[in-house]
Design a protein around this motif. Sequence first.
Motif, PDB file in Angstrom:
ATOM      1  N   THR A 135      -1.287  -0.878  13.439  1.00  0.00           N
ATOM      2  CA  THR A 135      -1.910  -0.899  14.767  1.00  0.00           C
ATOM      3  C   THR A 135      -3.428  -0.962  14.639  1.00  0.00           C
ATOM      4  N   TYR A 136      -3.972  -0.115  13.767  1.00  0.00           N
ATOM      5  CA  TYR A 136      -5.432  -0.058  13.593  1.00  0.00           C
ATOM      6  C   TYR A 136      -5.966  -1.410  13.133  1.00  0.00           C
ATOM      7  N   MET A 137      -5.329  -1.987  12.137  1.00  0.00           N
ATOM      8  CA  MET A 137      -5.817  -3.262  11.581  1.00  0.00           C
ATOM      9  C   MET A 137      -5.717  -4.405  12.590  1.00  0.00           C
ATOM     10  N   ALA A 138      -4.702  -4.336  13.460  1.00  0.00           N
ATOM     11  CA  ALA A 138      -4.552  -5.373  14.490  1.00  0.00           C
ATOM     12  C   ALA A 138      -5.680  -5.310  15.514  1.00  0.00           C
ATOM     13  N   ASN A 139      -6.210  -4.108  15.769  1.00  0.00           N
ATOM     14  CA  ASN A 139      -7.244  -3.921  16.787  1.00  0.00           C
ATOM     15  C   ASN A 139      -8.664  -3.923  16.233  1.00  0.00           C
ATOM     16  N   PHE A 140      -8.799  -3.663  14.929  1.00  0.00           N
ATOM     17  CA  PHE A 140     -10.126  -3.630  14.290  1.00  0.00           C
ATOM     18  C   PHE A 140     -10.093  -4.524  13.049  1.00  0.00           C
ATOM     19  N   PRO A 141      -9.893  -5.827  13.253  1.00  0.00           N
ATOM     20  CA  PRO A 141      -9.689  -6.726  12.112  1.00  0.00           C
ATOM     21  C   PRO A 141     -10.895  -6.849  11.182  1.00  0.00           C
ATOM     22  N   LYS A 142     -12.085  -6.533  11.656  1.00  0.00           N
ATOM     23  CA  LYS A 142     -13.276  -6.659  10.810  1.00  0.00           C
ATOM     24  C   LYS A 142     -13.514  -5.421   9.943  1.00  0.00           C
ATOM     25  N   ALA A 143     -12.818  -4.328  10.252  1.00  0.00           N
ATOM     26  CA  ALA A 143     -12.989  -3.096   9.478  1.00  0.00           C
ATOM     27  C   ALA A 143     -12.155  -3.170   8.201  1.00  0.00           C
ATOM     28  N   LYS A 144     -12.663  -2.603   7.133  1.00  0.00           N
ATOM     29  CA  LYS A 144     -11.853  -2.452   5.919  1.00  0.00           C
ATOM     30  C   LYS A 144     -10.939  -1.254   6.133  1.00  0.00           C
ATOM     31  N   GLN A 177      -6.033  -1.893  28.281  1.00  0.00           N
ATOM     32  CA  GLN A 177      -4.708  -2.415  28.614  1.00  0.00           C
ATOM     33  C   GLN A 177      -4.233  -3.479  27.631  1.00  0.00           C
ATOM     34  N   ASP A 178      -5.153  -4.102  26.904  1.00  0.00           N
ATOM     35  CA  ASP A 178      -4.747  -5.116  25.936  1.00  0.00           C
ATOM     36  C   ASP A 178      -4.682  -4.577  24.506  1.00  0.00           C
ATOM     37  N   PHE A 179      -4.741  -3.247  24.340  1.00  0.00           N
ATOM     38  CA  PHE A 179      -4.673  -2.657  22.995  1.00  0.00           C
ATOM     39  C   PHE A 179      -3.312  -2.978  22.390  1.00  0.00           C
ATOM     40  N   ILE A 180      -3.312  -3.376  21.128  1.00  0.00           N
ATOM     41  CA  ILE A 180      -2.085  -3.804  20.446  1.00  0.00           C
ATOM     42  C   ILE A 180      -1.452  -2.606  19.737  1.00  0.00           C
ATOM     43  N   PHE A 181      -0.148  -2.433  19.915  1.00  0.00           N
ATOM     44  CA  PHE A 181       0.583  -1.399  19.184  1.00  0.00           C
ATOM     45  C   PHE A 181       1.624  -2.042  18.291  1.00  0.00           C
TER      46      PHE A 181
END
Length: 353
Positions: free
Chosen positions: A37-46, A310-314
């Motif tokens: 979930t985290y990686m889908a929403n913060f793709p630029k973060a390692k 509302q568009d947060f990806i789970f």
Amino acid sequence: MKVIDFFSGCGGVSEGLRQAGFDITIGLDFDKKAAETYMANFPKAKFYNVDIRMLDEKELTQSFKKKNKKNDPLILVACAPCQPFSSQNKAKSEDDIRRTLLDETHRFIKELKPDYIFIENVPGLQKIDKNKEGPYKRFTNFLNSENYKFIEVIAKSEEYGVPQRRKRFVLLASKVGQLDIPAKTHGEGLEPIKTVRDFIGQFPSIRAGEIHPDDLWHRCPTLNERNLERIKATPEGGDRRDWPEHLINECHKTHSGHMDVYGRMSWDKPAPTLTTRCYSYSNGRFGHPDTNQHRAISVREASRLQTFPQDFIFKGSVVEASRQIGNAVPCEMAKQFGLAIQQHYIDIKKTKK
């Protein structure tokens, strides 16, 4: 300002800080679905999907330096699992290895020397080991030894724009100067307290067991025949005290507590504290407030009551997504605390000119 988010879960704090203008740089969590979930929403973060005890602090520091070429200030977030300290966890034990996860942050703080530290947990964390050398006392002793100034606050989420009554313990530490408790934004003399209606009133009607075609997370589990009868007998804001005798569980007939289970929310009040089982009608006051909708709140509605966009990806199943949502820090509260930290840094820089 850069962010390293330890024990990030699905990213409640990171989302709030991103909305406050921070750069989400690194995340870490052991849970596989929360990591997805985290990686889908913060793709630029390692992202490090590892046990923190297995991660070398020098490796993470080198990774961070590559992403921080301008030497921007750093906030380190460490919202370690709260279950070992929660009053709701009757099976908690001093042998629970999660109790020592906060200790693991010491070596990263020593190496990274963050300008700010954000710790969030259940109220009571700071009292558990009051008279002995426990994880929280060790942590505050460590902060003192590293010349951090810190404040502690029991924050009520509804006083920071969250449509939910949720008390959390927050510690904010600073290497650059003494912080103040972030000012409340909602309540008496301020903005009105946000309500369930404010955040989920616009969602289309669905039935128990249905998935809305426009949003696959606007979904909720089916109810058995007896629970369907029960929720039909429950008014807005009501609970089992409103039922006819034959619908009440035998164990509840002689028990006056736990009135939230099988309850409906109220439209014009904040929601109760969302738990990891917020998808379940029988596990709290998670019944939908609309008496024409005989169901628990949907996963998407639960996420909105935690102030996720509302568009947060789970990622994961209904159970896994609900666990991520229930464990999260409300985004709006994290945002307000982030804005206070940001202003503190600006003010400190001005005084040093």
